[in-house]
Design a protein around this motif. Structure first.
Motif, mmCIF file in Angstrom:
data_model
loop_
_atom_site.group_PDB
_atom_site.id
_atom_site.type_symbol
_atom_site.label_atom_id
_atom_site.label_comp_id
_atom_site.label_asym_id
_atom_site.label_seq_id
_atom_site.Cartn_x
_atom_site.Cartn_y
_atom_site.Cartn_z
ATOM 1 N N GLY A 58 0.820 -1.203 0.000
ATOM 2 C CA GLY A 58 0.000 0.000 0.000
ATOM 3 C C GLY A 58 0.857 1.256 0.000
ATOM 4 O O GLY A 58 1.985 1.256 -0.494
ATOM 5 N N ARG A 59 0.337 2.282 0.606
ATOM 6 C CA ARG A 59 0.977 3.603 0.581
ATOM 7 C C ARG A 59 2.392 3.523 1.154
ATOM 8 O O ARG A 59 2.615 2.950 2.209
ATOM 9 C CB ARG A 59 0.152 4.586 1.407
ATOM 10 N N ASP A 74 4.002 0.056 2.659
ATOM 11 C CA ASP A 74 3.071 0.410 3.737
ATOM 12 C C ASP A 74 3.578 -0.168 5.057
ATOM 13 O O ASP A 74 4.398 -1.096 5.078
ATOM 14 C CB ASP A 74 1.677 -0.117 3.416
ATOM 15 N N GLN A 76 2.286 -1.990 7.434
ATOM 16 C CA GLN A 76 2.050 -3.395 7.794
ATOM 17 C C GLN A 76 3.034 -4.328 7.100
ATOM 18 O O GLN A 76 3.540 -5.280 7.711
ATOM 19 C CB GLN A 76 0.609 -3.804 7.442
ATOM 20 N N TYR A 116 5.298 5.822 9.631
ATOM 21 C CA TYR A 116 3.941 6.044 9.117
ATOM 22 C C TYR A 116 3.311 7.263 9.772
ATOM 23 O O TYR A 116 2.705 8.115 9.117
ATOM 24 C CB TYR A 116 3.096 4.797 9.373
ATOM 25 N N LEU A 217 -3.602 -0.758 15.917
ATOM 26 C CA LEU A 217 -4.390 0.056 14.984
ATOM 27 C C LEU A 217 -5.888 -0.130 15.220
ATOM 28 O O LEU A 217 -6.662 0.830 15.201
ATOM 29 C CB LEU A 217 -4.050 -0.330 13.537
ATOM 30 N N LEU A 218 -6.304 -1.358 15.439
ATOM 31 C CA LEU A 218 -7.723 -1.625 15.676
ATOM 32 C C LEU A 218 -8.168 -1.031 17.016
ATOM 33 O O LEU A 218 -9.224 -0.392 17.109
ATOM 34 C CB LEU A 218 -7.987 -3.142 15.643
ATOM 35 N N LYS A 221 -9.076 2.560 17.201
ATOM 36 C CA LYS A 221 -10.378 2.953 16.655
ATOM 37 C C LYS A 221 -11.533 2.349 17.458
ATOM 38 O O LYS A 221 -12.656 2.264 16.960
ATOM 39 C CB LYS A 221 -10.482 2.532 15.187
ATOM 40 N N TYR A 223 -11.884 -0.808 18.669
ATOM 41 C CA TYR A 223 -12.131 -2.253 18.549
ATOM 42 C C TYR A 223 -11.885 -2.895 19.913
ATOM 43 O O TYR A 223 -10.883 -2.648 20.547
ATOM 44 C CB TYR A 223 -11.166 -2.826 17.506
ATOM 45 N N LYS B 48 -15.462 -0.220 12.359
ATOM 46 C CA LYS B 48 -14.239 0.103 13.106
ATOM 47 C C LYS B 48 -13.004 -0.454 12.408
ATOM 48 O O LYS B 48 -11.966 0.210 12.318
ATOM 49 C CB LYS B 48 -14.331 -0.461 14.537
ATOM 50 N N ALA B 49 -13.113 -1.678 11.929
ATOM 51 C CA ALA B 49 -11.967 -2.292 11.237
ATOM 52 C C ALA B 49 -11.633 -1.518 9.962
ATOM 53 O O ALA B 49 -10.455 -1.247 9.687
ATOM 54 C CB ALA B 49 -12.270 -3.759 10.911
ATOM 55 N N ASP B 51 -12.267 1.590 9.351
ATOM 56 C CA ASP B 51 -11.742 2.879 9.788
ATOM 57 C C ASP B 51 -10.247 2.762 10.122
ATOM 58 O O ASP B 51 -9.427 3.577 9.705
ATOM 59 C CB ASP B 51 -12.550 3.291 11.031
ATOM 60 N N ALA B 52 -9.906 1.714 10.852
ATOM 61 C CA ALA B 52 -8.508 1.532 11.281
ATOM 62 C C ALA B 52 -7.597 1.178 10.112
ATOM 63 O O ALA B 52 -6.427 1.563 10.094
ATOM 64 C CB ALA B 52 -8.435 0.433 12.344
ATOM 65 N N LEU B 53 -8.122 0.442 9.141
ATOM 66 C CA LEU B 53 -7.240 -0.138 8.136
ATOM 67 C C LEU B 53 -7.234 0.580 6.798
ATOM 68 O O LEU B 53 -6.354 0.342 5.971
ATOM 69 C CB LEU B 53 -7.605 -1.621 7.943
ATOM 70 N N PRO B 55 -6.167 3.382 5.809
ATOM 71 C CA PRO B 55 -4.910 4.002 5.370
ATOM 72 C C PRO B 55 -3.909 3.004 4.783
ATOM 73 O O PRO B 55 -2.912 3.413 4.192
ATOM 74 C CB PRO B 55 -4.327 4.591 6.672
ATOM 75 N N PHE B 56 -4.189 1.721 4.959
ATOM 76 C CA PHE B 56 -3.231 0.708 4.504
ATOM 77 C C PHE B 56 -3.723 -0.068 3.286
ATOM 78 O O PHE B 56 -3.046 -0.965 2.819
ATOM 79 C CB PHE B 56 -2.930 -0.263 5.652
ATOM 80 N N PHE B 57 -4.897 0.260 2.815
ATOM 81 C CA PHE B 57 -5.422 -0.477 1.674
ATOM 82 C C PHE B 57 -4.499 -0.326 0.475
ATOM 83 O O PHE B 57 -4.005 0.764 0.183
ATOM 84 C CB PHE B 57 -6.821 0.038 1.291
#
Lengths: 449, 449
Positions: A58-59, A74, A76, A116, A217-218, A221, A223, B48-49, B51-53, B55-57
């Protein structure tokens, strides 16, 4: 209590109040990690992982340490791939009481997230790293040795939690969020000892890093997991150690009283730890011979008296390549005597089969003596003219009693990084890495590694 | 042997030779999965998932089923997020012998990869899905019940391997690569029962999907693990089930002889399975009353004789919201009598507190009888004028003895999907999903779901 107590401790750990000795240990752990990770970055195992995963990158925010070309990915994937690289040469640090290699999973997640998120100071980074390493080692102590005996690779099966704690610390999670992060990490139990000897061994710390990062990360937010994730009847410790967690509460209650990072050791040589005393002694003898004008070519015979495990594990008389060389105390001793070094370069295939090296190797004998300690050795070098040199190593370099000096750590770093970045690049990277603690923002620093 | 045998079986499984009954079960499992996943797609846990993830898509290849807006993401995140959605309402399928919910992890990885790679036919998809489900359930049977008793969430701790096998099958891995994929998946053991009741419960199948996908991707590029990953002394089965794996070889040797997918059941109602017989009976009575012109408002009293577990687990007399409603056999019975339905809409907060529903609920009594089987119920409805209706349910709908019909599966699909896509959208999605097996390339089909 343990989960909440660990969360609360980590959230409230103050960078400015870290004991100086702890801060130094954190810096040395991070420095050693960077060297090992760059050193492992061009290994075939890492290349296969990059090849498989590049379509999913990713980014580009976070550095793959040591890599040319695709330098940033990215966060991760950076956590995963740097984690693999950190462990691939089995040259990383060791918390001796649990044989956890703590920095790999924790730092891989932490550095990826630091870049990041941007704006992290070196001091914050060391504090978060310390929090993560303490978390991994304390919960590791709680399940040691049952957990390892069952077959879990304890580095990764505790590193997930350490990574989550470290990243969560940098994120400034609340105590509640941190407890949830610990829980989300704890359900991702990675690493089976059956994989030792395959690419998947070093996948373990990489995936632990990535799992811990994901957990934080979860949790950030909202989770949720369980605030008793570690200690509940069907929580982490009971499940992964076959029941019974009285030790968990005990070890967690000792946070900040006994620092595990102070018991983190570094490997001076990229081979099995049992032959380190002999190599250490041979390197010392190399320097003594040099100072006395004696030539190693004139050595007739070397007698080593060693702990029986040395014979059991590393008695390959005629290793055929670098990998076999790691299981030969004779090869390790020979390069120690010849070069005063037993770094990655001395375990290259062509060195292991070099005539001059083989000739010295064949003059070394080893006799087991069960009265010796595992990190002890007696060496006697016999010369043709009757001269004898003797050396007794009581504790090998890299043990807790005789830790590697900063100079030795630097030599280790430069030796392994030079094989990837060249000699100048290695020295530059070493300087950069030592200065990371002083950085106002580590982002720029990491981009240069 | 088990790892290699499973790998070899999966690699050689032939879509054209699948028994028709197995193919039908695979299609029904996939169809039910799609409904549950779209149905769960707008749940807060999923949001929530995302939202958290987000930025990494990475590259947008694979659909998040049911989502508006960010419809496609990279395959690894699609596997994770669809896997979470598939389980978040606890409405997915169940392999009753192991209580594994097998399709979630397997299909989430498989669909994400199918779209990523392009060009997969519906028949290949069903064959790969079958391979993955058989893999999860066979290794699950091997460690059942010890593994679950210890505290592992068996859906995700076997789903990792199932997902790897399914994706590996679609990739057309060699037998060796497939064995390595199984091993890389097997080291990523996800899911603790301590998390039940939190967001992390549905994270489990999502992460299992992602882990299995990752394993297959790595194995495809030559990443190695162990060819005895499942059965070795320190391999998966011994480590996760506390030692002893004679059952593993046995169950794996029964592949293609006994199909576990044929023992995969579907939940007709989104609540604990123990109150399904009473709800089933009440729905049958609703239709009987309707055909006889009797009004539910005229019911004076309903007597239910139930298995004791129904009282133990679902005896909330006055549930306050939808979640509590799931633990009330009285609410389930009331909506069954009133609406002839107990779908997700009947578990909305406002329905649980609706005066008309509460009024019927309060007329229902339940008496335990340990001579009943868990999926059995006796019901008597008393009317003010002395009329009585009786109903004996020997096996609840959704059991293996009385499986849901395709029509009932369709009603379940449409009812839950309508809450996300609206009624027309739900019917359209249902038609699309039933036809997936006929697709020459499922990519286009998935993009419409």
């Amino acid at each position: 209590m343990a989960t909440k107590q660990l969360a609360s401790w980590a959230v409230n750990l103050d960078a400015a109040s870290l004991p100086e000795s702890v801060r130094q240990c954190a810096l040395r752990s991070l420095y050693n990690y960077i060297g090992c990770t760059i050193g492992g970055s061009n290994h075939a195992t890492v290349s296969k992982a990059c090849d498989a995963l590049s379509p999913f990158f990713g980014r580009e925010t976070s550095s793959l340490l040591g890599h040319e070309g695709t330098k940033k990915v990215d966060a991760q994937h950076a956590a995963l791939i740097n984690g693999i690289a950190s462990h691939v040469h089995d040259y990383d640090d060791t918390h001796l009481a649990t044989i956890i290699h703590p920095t790999g999973p924790v730092a891989s997640a932490l550095l990826a997230y630091a870049e990041y998120s941007g704006g992290t100071s070196g001091e914050s980074l060391l504090c978060a790293l310390t929090a993560g390493i303490e978390a991994s080692c304390k919960i590791g102590l709680a399940v040691w040795p049952e957990h390892y005996d069952i077959g879990w690779h304890i580095t990764s099966s505790t590193g997930n939690v350490g990574a989550a704690v470290a990243v969560g610390k940098l994120m400034q999670l609340s105590e509640d969020q941190m407890a949830h992060a610990i829980g989300i990490a704890a359900v991702q139990v990675v690493g089976l000892r059956e994989m030792f000897g395959s690419d998947t061994k070093s996948f373990h710390p990489g995936r632990a890093a990535q799992s811990g990062l994901l957990a934080a990360l979860l949790a950030e937010k909202g989770y949720t997991s369980s605030p008793q994730a570690l200690e509940a009847k069907r929580g982490w410790a009971n499940v992964v150690a076959g029941g019974g967690t009285p030790k968990l509460e005990q070890y967690v209650s000792e946070l900040s009283q006994k620092w595990e990072i102070e018991a983190n050791a570094f490997k001076p040589f990229p081979c099995g730890i049992v032959c380190h005393p002999a190599i250490d002694g041979c390197i010392q003898l190399h320097h003594e011979m040099k100072s006395k004008g004696l030539r190693v070519q004139d050595v007739q015979k070397v007698d080593a008296t060693v702990h029986p495990l040395v014979i059991e594990l590393t008695s390959k008389r005629a290793p055929k390549d670098g990998l076999e060389g790691k299981f030969s105390v004779f090869h390790g001793g020979a390069v120690g005597l010849l070069y005063g070094k037993a770094g990655p370069a001395q375990y290259a295939d062509e060195v292991v089969t070099d005539e001059g090296v083989v000739s010295i190797r064949d003059r070394i004998d080893a006799t087991p003596d069960k009265n010796l300690k595992p990190d002890e050795v007696y060496l006697t070098v016999h010369f043709a003219d009757g001269t004898e040199l003797k050396r007794h190593v009581l504790h090998a370099v890299g043990s807790l009693e005789v830790p590697m000096t900063d100079e030795q750590l630097t030599e280790k770093f430069v030796d392994q990084v030079a094989l990837v970045l060249g000699s100048d690049g290695a020295k530059e990277a070493s300087d950069t890495a030592w200065k990371i603690a002083e950085a106002r923002d580590v982002t720029g620093v990491l981009g240069r590694l």
